[in-house]
Motif scaffolding. Structure first.
Motif, mmCIF file in Angstrom:
data_model
loop_
_atom_site.group_PDB
_atom_site.id
_atom_site.type_symbol
_atom_site.label_atom_id
_atom_site.label_comp_id
_atom_site.label_asym_id
_atom_site.label_seq_id
_atom_site.Cartn_x
_atom_site.Cartn_y
_atom_site.Cartn_z
ATOM 1 N N UNK A 1 0.826 -1.209 0.000
ATOM 2 C CA UNK A 1 0.000 0.000 0.000
ATOM 3 C C UNK A 1 0.862 1.261 0.000
ATOM 4 N N UNK A 2 1.908 1.259 0.804
ATOM 5 C CA UNK A 2 2.719 2.480 0.894
ATOM 6 C C UNK A 2 3.474 2.704 -0.410
ATOM 7 N N UNK A 3 3.888 1.614 -1.060
ATOM 8 C CA UNK A 3 4.559 1.756 -2.355
ATOM 9 C C UNK A 3 3.598 2.354 -3.382
ATOM 10 N N UNK A 4 2.373 1.858 -3.336
ATOM 11 C CA UNK A 4 1.355 2.352 -4.250
ATOM 12 C C UNK A 4 1.118 3.847 -4.034
ATOM 13 N N UNK A 5 1.118 4.256 -2.769
ATOM 14 C CA UNK A 5 0.850 5.661 -2.476
ATOM 15 C C UNK A 5 1.987 6.546 -3.002
ATOM 16 N N UNK A 6 3.195 6.017 -2.997
ATOM 17 C CA UNK A 6 4.304 6.770 -3.572
ATOM 18 C C UNK A 6 4.058 7.013 -5.057
ATOM 19 N N UNK A 7 3.543 5.995 -5.693
ATOM 20 C CA UNK A 7 3.245 6.118 -7.115
ATOM 21 C C UNK A 7 2.174 7.189 -7.336
ATOM 22 N N UNK A 8 1.109 7.137 -6.530
ATOM 23 C CA UNK A 8 0.010 8.084 -6.761
ATOM 24 C C UNK A 8 0.451 9.518 -6.475
ATOM 25 N N UNK A 9 1.297 9.702 -5.469
ATOM 26 C CA UNK A 9 1.708 11.079 -5.166
ATOM 27 C C UNK A 9 2.580 11.607 -6.304
ATOM 28 N N UNK A 10 3.369 10.723 -6.903
ATOM 29 C CA UNK A 10 4.196 11.137 -8.026
ATOM 30 C C UNK A 10 3.319 11.517 -9.223
ATOM 31 N N UNK A 11 2.300 10.723 -9.455
ATOM 32 C CA UNK A 11 1.363 11.037 -10.543
ATOM 33 C C UNK A 11 0.641 12.353 -10.277
ATOM 34 N N UNK A 12 0.389 12.617 -8.995
ATOM 35 C CA UNK A 12 -0.277 13.871 -8.646
ATOM 36 C C UNK A 12 0.608 15.061 -9.007
ATOM 37 N N UNK A 13 1.895 14.951 -8.729
ATOM 38 C CA UNK A 13 2.811 16.034 -9.093
ATOM 39 C C UNK A 13 2.783 16.250 -10.592
ATOM 40 N N UNK A 14 2.825 15.131 -11.328
ATOM 41 C CA UNK A 14 2.808 15.233 -12.788
ATOM 42 C C UNK A 14 1.518 15.906 -13.259
ATOM 43 N N UNK A 15 0.403 15.529 -12.643
ATOM 44 C CA UNK A 15 -0.888 16.105 -13.020
ATOM 45 C C UNK A 15 -0.902 17.600 -12.733
ATOM 46 N N UNK A 16 -0.357 17.987 -11.601
ATOM 47 C CA UNK A 16 -0.323 19.405 -11.247
ATOM 48 C C UNK A 16 0.473 20.184 -12.277
#
Ligand code: HEM
Ligand SMILES: [Cu+2]
Lengths: 193, 604
Positions: free
Chosen positions: A63-78
């Motif tokens: 789960x924590x690895x997955x969250x790292x991925x999503x936060x990175x995608x969030x930066x890209x989206x921003x």
């Protein structure tokens, strides 16, 4: 005025806040280094209980690895100004943070059901250490969630639109750090046992 | 990233007010200017004055326990009127009161006065001004740093007034005294408050340290390369690095301690029987573990205290000898070496804990290695003074006094660093004498030197010189008279942390000597009050500073207006063209860092 410190056209120096975060992460590392070396010292002394880590910790790791991925995608989206996607990803990241914490707690419940005692008379330092170290890691995770939510709210609540991606970048660096810290702890506990 | 962006908000707003804030003034209220200020200069003053309050409290405590040591059989009824029964029954300092005083004295002087009061003050004041920045990397975090310190102060202060007294187990807070509420009166609420205060203090130090490092590395003005930095900044930099890397380890030790105290764990406790309580269930803990975690901070901490003093002394010696500092790169190198070694010697505090003698010998070696960079520094200070055109200002006197004390105290460090000698000397007055001279009084001297030297920049007025000289001479002579004899007491085996030596056959002969020491200590304390009067009187009534650069100094803070506003320089931040130590060069007395290098100028 600008010219006295740096020309915006020059290659970017690291933002002081980001730099501060790096130093702070070094500081946090020292705290966990202190705790884990105390653990090693203690382990080599008599009367150190042996037990296996709960299986659930593997799920929480995922789960924590997955969250790292999503936060990175969030930066890209921003950065791509896709605010809708950004919102969604941030929400998912924060939720994953909660799920991680819930899984950790379940892990401890599990150990406790198997007769491992963490606190109070009759507890063994091996179990207490696990609780303190993993608990402190969770606190750092909680800090990350709070900061994440604050940046999230601030990005939309302020009257003046703010297009700097710096806050979310800083949060994401910290988030990855908490992630790596967990991996270190996991490897440490498996290795040392 | 520019200074502006940090001072005025987020990066994206650059262009919006790119030009019109040369003379920028925030709308300031009393609260935002004097209380919740984000101006590094105001925060520095807050640290300084809070530190002074603590110095008075901690100093007064030493006077009280010296009263007990000097006059163990005499009764002072006014003491009971003043302090109450708990502290001074029938006019005698009580045993519990004595231990409470000693512990609080140690904690307060080490952490609140010489860490927060010293590096908090001068890191805040000097870093932005000397590197050429408008403020810290994060003025907000900087403000938080002070307010965490303030909160820590309030909690520590309140611990003095609880019914069972403040923590009394020594500033090192070793378990079991610190871990078991039943172990002594001070181990109860007093210890809880001590821990809370120290945790707040650690947070304050970390917030401050992060900022100092980020500011020094990222916010230097144009031309200010690392090797053009004044040595003050280098010293404050290494201080901050030490703090950021060692305080978290102390915190981890405290966290385990909190669990032992409150949640029944056995990190530090094992097989203990408490009188009146019985056998405790705790098993398998190790009190030595705490000592490792504590001294991993504890030793760097002595350098956290000392390095800022060293940096300021280097600067003040050079300015007032009108000569470049001797061996600038060697000064940086030795600071670096000290910072590294500081992390590798902690077990010299634990030679007699049953440490493996082989391991002990490694720590002996590493400890004695510190003598090398220390000797380099002393050599360079002395060579800087050598044939200098010395101006004996009060700041200069204190700086020279620092060098003297550092030599005296450093030499006894070589004795204590030997594990064999330490068996005899450990926990005696020899240790008290050593660390007071080399760390306590020496750093106090560095701090005084800094206050006398930068006072004109802080308040736009001078301190009274005559009072300054009186302050210096009495403190200097007094410090040696107090602590020199303690070496002999220690060599004779007189242990530290004893309440009354007159009942011991072997130490009876020291009664007179102890009385002498106590008398001098009171005189020295009185002179510090004189200094405080000078300090506060001069803020409003001191002679006014009329020129921007009263000491003829090269560093950037003296290019700012006499009363700099928030942002430090009204126009552009000055650009730097040279190092900070061009004194007595090419027939000129001094050449400020802002002056371009001339075509026919000689190399240094
Ligand atoms: C006039 C100035 C001072 C006097 C007369 C003085 C005196 C003393 C004495 C006699 C003790 C030992 C008491 C005992 O073990 O029973 C002591 C302890 C101590 N002092 Fe000072 N002191 C002074 C200033 C300072 C300063 C500037 C520092 C700052 C580093 C300092 C730090 C300590 C520490 C850390 C201890 C050990 C406390 C403990 O045992 O837990 N003192 N002081
Ligand atoms: Cu040490």
């Amino acid at each position: 005025m600008m010219a006295t410190t740096m020309n915006p056209n020059e290659p970017k120096r690291i933002h002081p806040h980001k730099f501060t975060l790096w130093v702070a992460m070094g500081s946090i590392c020292m705290m966990f280094a202190g705790l884990t070396s105390a653990y090693i010292v203690k382990k080599n002394q008599a009367n150190f209980q042996e037990f296996d880590l709960p299986k659930i910790f593997w799920y929480s790791t995922f789960v924590i690895l997955l969250s790292s991925l999503t936060v990175q995608l969030a930066v890209a989206a921003f950065k791509a100004r896709e605010m809708g996607r950004y919102k969604k990803l941030i929400t998912v990241t924060a939720l994953l943070g909660f799920v991680f914490a819930a899984l950790q707690v379940t892990g401890f419940k599990d150990l406790s059901n198997h007769g491992i005692q963490f606190l109070g008379a009759g507890s063994n330092a091996a179990a207490s250490f696990l609780l303190v170290i993993v608990g402190l890691h969770m606190l750092h995770m909680a800090g990350g969630v709070i900061v994440l939510l604050i940046t999230f709210v601030r990005a939309f609540a302020t009257k003046t639109r703010n297009y700097s991606s710096m806050p979310i970048e800083i949060v994401s660096v910290y988030w990855h750090f908490v992630d790596v810290l967990w991996l270190y702890l996991l490897v440490f506990f498996i290795w040392i046992r | 990233m520019s200074n502006e962006a940090v001072l005025h908000g987020v990066a994206s707003s650059h262009d919006a007010h790119g030009d019109h804030h040369h003379e920028h003034h925030h709308h300031e209220t009393f609260i935002s200017k004097y209380v919740f200020s984000m101006d590094h200069k105001m925060i520095a003053k807050q640290f300084l004055i809070t530190g002074m309050v603590w110095a008075v409290i901690g100093g007064l405590m030493s006077v009280l326990f010296r009263l007990q040591l000097g006059y163990p059989d005499q009764s002072f009824p006014w003491l009971e009127d003043l302090l109450g029964k708990w502290w001074a029954e029938k006019g005698h300092i009580t045993a519990q009161g004595y231990y409470a005083l000693v512990t609080t004295h140690g904690t307060v002087l080490v952490f609140f006065v010489l860490t927060a009061g010293l590096s908090g003050t001068f890191a805040n004041f000097l870093i932005p001004l000397q590197v050429g920045a408008r403020d810290m990397a994060s003025p907000f975090m900087n403000m938080l740093s002070y307010w965490f310190f303030f909160a820590a102060s309030i909690v520590m202060l309140s611990s003095i007034f609880v019914e069972t007294g403040p923590f009394s187990g020594g500033w090192t807070a070793y378990p079991p005294l610190s871990a078991l509420g039943d172990a002594s009166p001070g181990s109860k609420t007093g210890m809880d408050l001590w821990l809370v205060a120290m945790a707040l203090f650690v947070v304050s130090s970390l917030l401050g340290g992060l900022n100092y490092i980020a500011t020094i590395l990222n916010m230097r003005t144009k031309g200010m390369s690392m090797t053009r930095l004044p040595l003050t900044i280098w010293a404050l930099f290494f201080t901050a690095v030490l703090g950021v890397l060692s305080f978290p380890v102390l915190l981890s030790g405290f966290i385990l301690l909190i669990f032992d105290r409150n949640f029944g764990t056995s990190f530090y406790l094992s097989d203990i029987f408490v009188n009146g309580v019985g056998a405790l269930p705790n098993e398998g803990g190790s009190a030595i573990l705490f000592q490792h975690l504590f001294w991993f901070l504890g030793h760097p901490e002595v350098y956290i205290i000392l390095l800022p003093a060293m940096g300021m002394v280097s600067e003040i010696l050079s300015v007032n000898a009108r000569k470049p500092i001797f061996g600038y790169m060697a000064m940086i190198g030795s600071l670096f070496a000290i910072a590294i070694l500081a992390f590798l010697v902690w077990a010299h505090h634990m030679f007699v804990t049953g440490l493996n003698p082989f391991l002990g010998s490694i720590f002996v070696l590493l400890t004695l290695l510190i003598a090398v960079p220390s000797a380099i520094k002393v050599f360079n200070w002395l060579t800087t003074l050598w044939r200098g055109n010395i101006r004996f200002t009060p700041a200069m006197m204190f700086a020279i006094g620092f060098v003297s004390l550092f030599i005296s105290g450093g030499l006894t460090g070589i004795w204590l660093g030997n594990s064999a000698l330490d068996i005899h000397l450990h926990d005696t007055y020899f240790v008290i004498a050593h660390f007071h001279i080399v760390m306590g009084v020496a750093s106090m001297f560095g701090m005084f030197a800094g206050v006398y030297h930068w006072y004109p920049k802080m308040y736009g007025r001078y301190l009274n010189n005559t009072l300054g000289y009186i302050h210096f001479w009495i403190t200097m002579i007094g410090a040696y008279l107090i602590f020199w004899p303690m070496h002999y007491e220690g060599l004779a085996g007189m242990p530290r942390r004893y309440y009354d030596y007159s009942i011991w056959e072997s130490f009876k002969n020291f009664v007179e000597l102890n009385r002498f020491i106590s008398t001098v200590a009171m005189i020295v304390f009185a002179v510090q009050i004189l200094f405080l009067l000078n300090f506060f009187y001069s803020i409003w009534k001191g002679r006014k500073v009329t020129s921007q650069n009263p000491w003829g100094s090269n560093t950037l803070e003296w290019t700012a207006p006499i009363h700099p506003g928030h942002g430090n320089w009204p126009g552009e931040i000055p650009e730097v063209h040279r190092w900070a130590y061009d004194y007595g060069k090419d027939g000129r007395e001094f050449i400020p860092q802002t002056e371009a290098v001339g075509a026919d100028e000689s190399h240094h």
